[in-house]
Design an enzyme around this catalytic site. Structure first.
Site, PDB file in Angstrom:
ATOM      1  N   SER A 188      47.708  36.706  44.586  1.00 48.87           N
ATOM      2  CA  SER A 188      46.325  36.509  44.987  1.00 48.87           C
ATOM      3  C   SER A 188      45.423  35.966  43.887  1.00 48.87           C
ATOM      4  O   SER A 188      44.282  35.592  44.133  1.00 48.87           O
ATOM      5  CB  SER A 188      45.751  37.834  45.477  1.00 48.87           C
ATOM      6  N   LYS A 228      39.003  37.266  37.426  1.00 53.08           N
ATOM      7  CA  LYS A 228      39.232  37.364  38.870  1.00 53.08           C
ATOM      8  C   LYS A 228      38.090  38.142  39.520  1.00 53.08           C
ATOM      9  O   LYS A 228      37.604  39.136  38.965  1.00 53.08           O
ATOM     10  CB  LYS A 228      40.576  38.052  39.128  1.00 53.08           C
ATOM     11  N   SER A 239      50.830  39.294  42.019  1.00 55.25           N
ATOM     12  CA  SER A 239      49.615  38.485  42.166  1.00 55.25           C
ATOM     13  C   SER A 239      49.185  37.743  40.914  1.00 55.25           C
ATOM     14  O   SER A 239      48.307  36.893  40.984  1.00 55.25           O
ATOM     15  CB  SER A 239      48.453  39.362  42.652  1.00 55.25           C
TER      16      SER A 239
END
EC number: 6.3.5.7
Length: 550
Positions: A171, A79, A195
């Protein structure tokens, strides 16, 4: 290599010479660019060819010499809020669009030490603030279970050719979509309020958030420091266990790990306080334990009005399957769950307003620059050293304001404002202090369930109240926030939680359940997740190909 092939099988193929690192990695790159460059928009940036080639060569040499490491040649996505040396780390934001760190986060460092190839940095909601991976500066992530059109043209969310695009969740949507698409073997994400787990549910992969403090946060760009938790997204529980075993290390150089993985289970035949290896503990349980040895709790407070019928039916079905196999199931109460969502948004935004204050255009990142007027004449006849300090002060203030106004997206600015309000003198006691009290009550609820009369081992809940929603679906902001209602409580309490995909909904979208266990019983959680995923009625899910890749 398909989605069913786990890390240990890939490693064996590489050791036996049946597979070459070059073929494994370059096939992933080829898949990412198959239709058009980064078609699903899962990655913000990919590793440059020179660095990739060097790592591939080194990994292959170690396999040839019999000195391979645990993750040698395994393509991993990370990420884009984890710092990576000489590799852009943008947090999905314009304000960090060109930021290249001079150091690796501890998570990236540990992966590299085991030979992992960081194939790229995955797309995300800006600064992890979102539940759909649509708010980032680098565009929306497309859920691989979307329905494609005949022309593979994704210019619009829904077009005349019948294409229907769904959100990947957030996210960590890029991480989830990349794993579901088989663009990487596994991916790293961060989980502040769901997330990792929510996008894992939407994209049909395993998402594991460990106990808070087990994995180092050093080099993870902070959203809400008391909630942020690094975790893993994989296609199976075995890979999650292997990655967690590598990443769960006491960070000796930095103070961003708060605990070590020790024996926290009174029933084990070991001395309490003994350090444990999570992978060994997981494998030991697979050999010597079964579903009958666990007590499962069903929290009635998660039966909310927003719960989709397909997900409700799956939740009931999993409970029935456990009972059929002799597992004990009890109803439990977590009465303060209803207050977790507003408490979370007050606490998380308060911390964010402080953490994001560093992005001001002075130290690093984007700085607003006014366009120079070439025709402007300087009529100031004063001496150069005759400086108006008020003008300098106003100029600096303007630069701060315009940098942050133009550098941050709307969702980030909204949350900074909310957090600043909550921390203001007039609101602190009424909002922030009360939210902290609710956090304690939520944590106590879990404690009562895990240590109370029934001694519950695992809680079973839905991961999200619905399957993925359409990209262009008009939703009230509150409706969007409600997507995290199932995942937030375990963040407030710092508990390990895992989302496991089990089947498709009637609309052919993945649906999952969430498992939650007591603090530092992450190995027990892995065992339960693996056991349920391998029930006969669910074990074929990962062999399904997402719609967009057919």
């Amino acid at each position: 290599m398909n989605r069913l092939t786990n890390i240990s099988k890939i490693r064996k193929s590489l050791i036996d010479g049946k597979l070459k690192v070059n073929d494994l990695v370059l096939n992933k790159i080829k898949e990412i660019n198959k239709v058009s460059p980064n078609h699903l928009n899962t990655f913000i940036s990919l590793q440059d060819e020179k660095s990739l080639g060097k790592q591939i060569k080194e990994s292959q040499e170690r396999y040839d010499n019999g000195t391979n490491k645990r993750l040698d040649g395994i393509p991993i996505g990370v990420k884009d809020n984890f710092s990576s040396k000489n590799f852009k780390t943008t947090c999905g934001s314009k304000i960090l669009e060109n930021y290249i760190p001079s150091f690796d986060s501890t998570v990236v460092k540990l992966l590299k030490e085991e030979g992992a190839i960081i194939i790229g940095k995955t797309n995300m909601d800006e600064f992890s603030m979102g539940s759909s991976s649509t708010s980032g500066h680098f565009g929306k992530v497309i859920n691989p279970w979307s329905k494609p059109n005949n022309n593979n043209n994704n210019d619009n969310d829904n077009n005349n050719n019948g294409e229907v695009l769904y959100v990947a969740g957030g996210s960590s949507g890029g991480s989830a979509a990349a794993v579901a698409s088989n663009y990487c073997v596994a991916s790293i994400g961060s989980d502040t309020g769901g997330s990792i787990r929510q996008p894992s549910s939407y994209c049909g992969v395993v998402g594991f958030k460990p106990s808070y403090g087990l994995i180092s946060r050093f080099g993870l760009v902070a959203y809400a420091s008391s909630l942020d938790t690094p975790g893993v997204l994989t296609n199976n529980v075995e890979d999650a266990a292997e990655l967690l075993d590598i990443l769960i290390k006491k960070d000796q150089e930095n103070d961003s790990t708060s605990i070590e993985f020790i024996n926290n289970n009174q029933n084990q035949n070991q001395n309490n306080g003994e350090k444990r290896n999570i992978l060994d503990e997981f494998n030991e349980k697979l050999k010597n334990k079964n579903i009958k040895d666990l007590v499962f709790g069903i929290p009635k407070d998660y039966l909310v009005k927003e719960l989709d019928t397909d997900i409700l039916n799956l939740w009931k079905e999993v409970v029935e399957e456990i009972e059929k196999r002799g597992g004990k199931v009890v109803s439990v109460s977590l009465p303060h769950t209803r207050y977790a969502l507003p408490a979370y948004y007050l606490l998380a935004t308060s911390e964010a307003s402080s953490n994001l204050s560093r992005f001001d255009g002075v130290r690093y990142g984007y700085r607003f620059e006014e366009e120079k007027d070439e025709n402007k004449v300087d009529n100031d006849n004063d001496d150069d050293d005759d400086v108006d300090e008020n003008k300098i002060g106003m100029g600096l203030k303007d630069m701060y304001t315009k940098t942050r106004t133009n550098g941050f997206g709307e969702e980030v600015k909204k949350r900074i404002i909310l957090g600043t309000m909550a921390l203001s003198r007039s609101s602190y006691d009424n909002f922030y202090t009360k939210a902290q009290k609710i956090r304690r009550l939520v944590s106590d609820d879990f404690k009562n369930v895990f240590q109370g009369e029934n001694k519950v081992d695992i809680l079973i809940t839905p991961t999200a109240p619905s399957p993925a929603f359409k990209q262009n679906e008009k939703m009230d902001p509150i409706e969007v926030y409600v997507n995290d209602i199932m995942t937030i409580p375990s963040n407030l309490a710092g508990l390990p939680a895992c989302s496991i995909p089990l089947k498709l909904s009637n609309s052919n979208l993945p649906i999952s359940v969430q498992l939650i266990s007591n603090r530092l019983t992450d190995d027990n959680l892995l065992f339960a997740a693996h056991t349920i995923m391998n029930f006969d009625c669910y074990k074929d899910f990962t062999s399904l190909t997402p719609n967009y890749l057919k």
